[in-house]
Design a protein around this motif. Structure first.
Motif, short mmCIF file in Angstrom:
data_model
loop_
_atom_site.label_atom_id
_atom_site.label_comp_id
_atom_site.label_asym_id
_atom_site.label_seq_id
_atom_site.Cartn_x
_atom_site.Cartn_y
_atom_site.Cartn_z
N PHE A 28 13.27 -15.33 6.10
CA PHE A 28 11.81 -15.12 6.10
C PHE A 28 11.03 -16.43 6.24
N TYR A 39 4.31 -14.93 0.44
CA TYR A 39 4.30 -13.94 -0.65
C TYR A 39 5.40 -12.89 -0.47
N SER A 40 6.49 -13.32 0.14
CA SER A 40 7.58 -12.36 0.37
C SER A 40 8.55 -12.28 -0.81
N LEU A 41 8.55 -13.27 -1.66
CA LEU A 41 9.39 -13.26 -2.87
C LEU A 41 8.59 -12.75 -4.06
N LEU A 71 8.22 -15.81 -14.56
CA LEU A 71 8.87 -14.59 -15.08
C LEU A 71 9.30 -14.76 -16.53
N LEU A 83 10.51 -4.65 -16.89
CA LEU A 83 10.66 -6.09 -16.75
C LEU A 83 12.00 -6.46 -16.12
N LEU A 91 11.91 -5.91 -12.43
CA LEU A 91 11.17 -6.98 -11.74
C LEU A 91 12.04 -8.22 -11.61
N ALA A 92 12.73 -8.54 -12.68
CA ALA A 92 13.59 -9.72 -12.64
C ALA A 92 14.72 -9.53 -11.63
N ASN A 128 13.54 -9.97 -8.02
CA ASN A 128 12.61 -11.08 -7.81
C ASN A 128 12.92 -11.91 -6.57
N TYR A 129 14.19 -12.06 -6.26
CA TYR A 129 14.55 -12.95 -5.14
C TYR A 129 14.76 -12.20 -3.84
N GLU A 130 14.43 -10.93 -3.83
CA GLU A 130 14.43 -10.21 -2.54
C GLU A 130 13.18 -10.60 -1.76
N HIS A 131 13.36 -10.79 -0.46
CA HIS A 131 12.21 -11.00 0.41
C HIS A 131 11.75 -9.66 0.97
N TRP A 132 10.47 -9.40 0.89
CA TRP A 132 9.92 -8.16 1.45
C TRP A 132 8.60 -8.45 2.16
N ASP A 133 8.31 -7.63 3.12
CA ASP A 133 7.01 -7.70 3.75
C ASP A 133 5.96 -7.31 2.70
N LYS A 180 1.93 -8.93 -3.05
CA LYS A 180 3.32 -8.60 -3.40
C LYS A 180 3.36 -7.14 -3.88
N ARG A 191 5.37 -4.94 -3.55
CA ARG A 191 6.66 -4.50 -4.08
C ARG A 191 6.68 -4.41 -5.59
N LEU A 192 5.83 -5.21 -6.25
CA LEU A 192 5.78 -5.16 -7.71
C LEU A 192 5.45 -3.77 -8.21
#
Lengths: 337, 337, 337, 337
Positions: free
Chosen positions: B3, B8-10, B17, C17, C20-21, C24-29, C235, C237-238
């Protein structure tokens, strides 16, 4: 002082005043629900050859514009317009005040064309941007130019292909439809636009515009939005009575022809002295470019608008004629120049 | 897929956290009236060296922008911005939805200067037009450029001379203040603007921006307008906790330096291959112009944004780095180009 | 200090929580276009048994309410609500700020019934008045009461007969659907309303609500209006991640049952001491009427809201439990009373 | 059909029409910047004995109300009004359309008193609720009652003590100031309110109201807001000319006295037949309660408004007189009852 300042410096045409006086003691229900409004609306539906249209008499051009846009659009939908458009420059942000963005294009002749619409549709690609939904044009434009039938047809087509609305501001529609080079008719406007208005204020009325909503999907509950956004005139009959008078025996078009004829005479006379123009206008607003010295001299006797500076020595002014302009004032101006 | 699409992709930085987890079982009153918000606000007032400022934690950049503008302006007052400004192009008309016109200027580098302001003040001459009242700038801008102290000072002066407000969108303020060529500091921003925000979302937070209102006349009852225009976050402490973590020991600036360093490396590596750029950017967004064929190839492995077409064979893309970008991904990209 | 102040004084449930943790390190649009949001939306469509619904994850209840109303109504259309409704009293006029009147009814139990709707339709008879178009209800209500299936069905019918929309604010929907006396299900809500939301903030999430738009005519371009009216969370995805966690294995309903059970215990214990209540509530908010002296004493140890004065000697307070309330705190309160 | 339907069913008073005709061929600059507007404004400043006030001629009452409220309030500030207030019930939510909540009170006589204001101030305690800022009253009220000087003074005091504005809608101010029992004067209004308007539409004008802004802090840039919110009338002189005519030699008050006298005669005659009234009104609107059978009979000859049902056999109607009502029509009605 001789006025070439605007087409609303006088009161109303005498036949309009007479009609108001003649009907003054009639009692009518308020807010436009009277026989004069109904009758004038029917006359207009006949003139535009569209019995399914709705006609609403509005108190002025700015309210006609912002009320229509409020009623027609969802919150995220936007308007496309020329940068010189009245709604963009001269309505104190009244469209934005109703929540809608006006996306403007620099156009030397004050007109939009399909390329502008396509450009906007490409640029506004997703939900992070407003969605172009309504194309606003004026005929005649704010700088006096007019649309041909081919031009308006092309705009209409690009709008329909993209589920957009075409709205035409006719504050000076009389002058447009009677101008040299015009090939549009009222039935054409009804066929090509979703809504347009026939301007009264600048062509013989004390005030008032006749808004025509052609697209049936834009018609429901328009009076609610009118009341909310600009108020309904309590004595709504005043609008119906004035339009009855203006539309009787073609008075409306004769007044516009008079305005155009005098403006053309001014234009041709000024051109004959070797002066240029900001734009070529066949209607009642012309924009000669004159030496500043000459302008200062003219201002001692004539009242007009300084449009914009051109260079160190020259300035563009605006001269406007109306139904009440006098031929001798035009002659006098041409002599003095 | 690697990416370079956005910053703001992560999710959030691990220290953010961790702080959220550590404070999760504390009970606090809602809506930002908790010790974490108070503490983070005090830290910010210290960093900007202005104890009279007010700090409000906002949920995102778009809400920070439109809430501020709603709170600061009267209905007829307008905003000046670059045409590439986030509020003009990428907030779906949210400023206009609150009733205010955004007057936009085409600026190749995404920055405004005093000449734009003066031009707007001359053009908007009377009550038929909106009144320019707030100048909106971003640092870094939407195309990665930054303001120098001299530039921002000049803008600040022209605003104050004309009773206008200067508002700075700091969505990427960390990257701006740590960029090569930057000579602005947080105290400078507090001295030169009326309000600005320190962006968290794009620099380590899960979400959240710290809005600083410096001008006391803009402070009263801002929370009312926030609640009305975007809502107050019920668990407001989430914002305070995140900013406490980001501002501790300079983490915020270290994250931004990391982003900038990787973006600079990308930029220099791409330039070394002979490619040009849309604009010269020292921050975490760069805009190389590449052959379409190459772009198509890169898209098999990398996810980024096609910014705009340049000519038949070339296209401008946007590459963005963040606190979480990996050096090996940068190296890989430079190898593949 | 022991908190019975609100159901948003803690952070999020540990499983939220953890999720979310873990992600956390996934990349997403950005902006909700990620697999977590898509997955949570699908789960919800399954739970409500309506695959044609649209699900939008909103950042809070106030934004869910005003964004929906903005998107659903034309300018002159109005909302009917109880006078105790959140949108009427506790959102700082955010519906009016989007242009719509909220017509309020005094209702001792915080609920609307068909008679209210019919009364509004009779009173609002023409275009000089707003047009009632959307009925807003909350379940549970702002004072803890719930709707029966028969009551909601009757409201739904009167809305459909009159081309009105029924919107249900589910900030505390978990507690409503798990309360004693409830006979509504998620599929019922999808069948009876045009839109409703499943509240996360007050039932285990850090923040977030899942808005379900059932009526297809209200679905188009909702994301545009969201971006404009409240902003889309970068973000996004949250929100998806949190709802995935809450909806897994019925966690959402177990948390609500816990809240209800403790509130019921408080209620029954207080009643056993001979105290009365403002209203009979089976959910996580209860409104005992206590002697002022006793309230002052309790305030030394417990943090709660003084709801309203009753007479010289007595006051109504609000006690709220949540997923994180501890049984020993309830026992302690009952002992101290 | 004999009209007791409204006080705007006729055109304008003959002296108003004459003045319009006499000035019709004068050229003036547009939008209210003409000698007739300036002159009428000066006359009004003399009559109210306040040279620091600003006078703006508005096209109607609804625009006067919503434009003032738009200009005076910040986004989160709200209006207090009687539930029968024109802005609450009969302006299609035009105040809410400008973003402001109207908090309404049920008042049998259509009047507000300090207790209402205090109640609102207590209830609206923090930023989760709108902030009461402007008190809207009408004199005469929408149901014909009037304020005494003591009542208005008390309202004015509670407003000033709480930094609130007092706005008075004078759509029927002529009738109020000439009614039996009135002890208010124009200078009193200027001393007690922050802004009020002198209604023309319902007392002899074709249209138009004279808005007086007394409070200097509410005066700046009002014309901008007017243009944006309702439009400025291009031929603004029409408003100045009409008010010059109405205010000359006390015509305005003579017309109102005529209206009141005939309404009083109707009222006393109806009372003499043993019928009751909804409210005791000394002005040109009366609200008799009559048997439905009698009302149906009267409707064959008279046009009036059915105000509201009272019981199975009786209904309340509204009768309105105006400057143009004829004594013989009143006599005829009393004979027919």
């Amino acid at each position: 002082m001789i006025f070439f300042r605007s087409d609303y410096s006088l009161g109303g045409h005498p036949q309009v005043l007479e009609a108001l006086a003649n009907t003054n003691y009639e009692h009518w229900d308020g807010y436009g629900l009277d026989d004069h409004c109904f009758g004038a609306a029917d006359t207009i539906k006949g003139l535009i050859e569209n019995s399914g249209a709705e006609v609403h008499f509005m108190i002025g051009g700015t309210p006609a514009n912002y009320t229509s846009i409020s009623a027609f659009l969802r919150p995220h939908e936007a308007v496309l317009a020329s940068r010189s458009a009245h709604i963009y420059m001269h309505e104190t942000g009244s469209v934005e005040a109703r929540g809608h963005k006006v996306v403007a294009f620099d156009t030397p002749d004050g007109k939009l064309c399909p390329a502008h619409v396509k450009e906007a549709l490409i640029e506004h690609e997703d939900e992070h941007m407003v969605k172009p939904k309504l194309v606003y044009v004026s005929d005649s434009t704010e700088i006096g130019t007019i649309y041909t039938k081919a031009e308006l047809t092309a705009l209409s087509e690009v709008c329909r292909e993209n589920s957009m609305y075409l709205y035409l501001d006719g504050a000076r529609l009389g002058c447009a439809l009677t101008a040299q080079g015009n090939d549009l008719t009222l039935p054409d406007l009804a066929a090509l636009t979703d809504a347009f208005y026939i301007g009264g204020t600048k062509n013989g009325a004390l005030f008032g515009e006749a808004l025509v909503i052609v697209n049936p999907e834009l018609q429901p509950e328009f009076r609610y939005v009118t009341k909310q956004q600009c108020g309904l005139l309590a004595k709504g009959r005043l609008l119906g009575v004035q339009f009855e008078a203006l539309l009787k025996d073609g008075l409306y078009f004769r007044l516009a022809e008079h305005s155009n004829r005098l403006a053309n005479k001014l234009r041709d006379g000024i051109a004959a002295k070797g002066h240029g123009f900001l734009v070529d206008s066949p209607t009642n607003q012309i924009f000669p470019i004159l030496p500043i010295k000459l302008v200062e001299k003219l201002e001692e006797k004539y009242f007009f608008y300084r449009w914009k500076p051109i260079d160190e020595n020259n300035i563009c002014i605006r001269l406007v004629t109306s139904w009440g302009s006098a031929e001798e004032d035009v002659d006098s101006f041409l002599q003095d120049i």
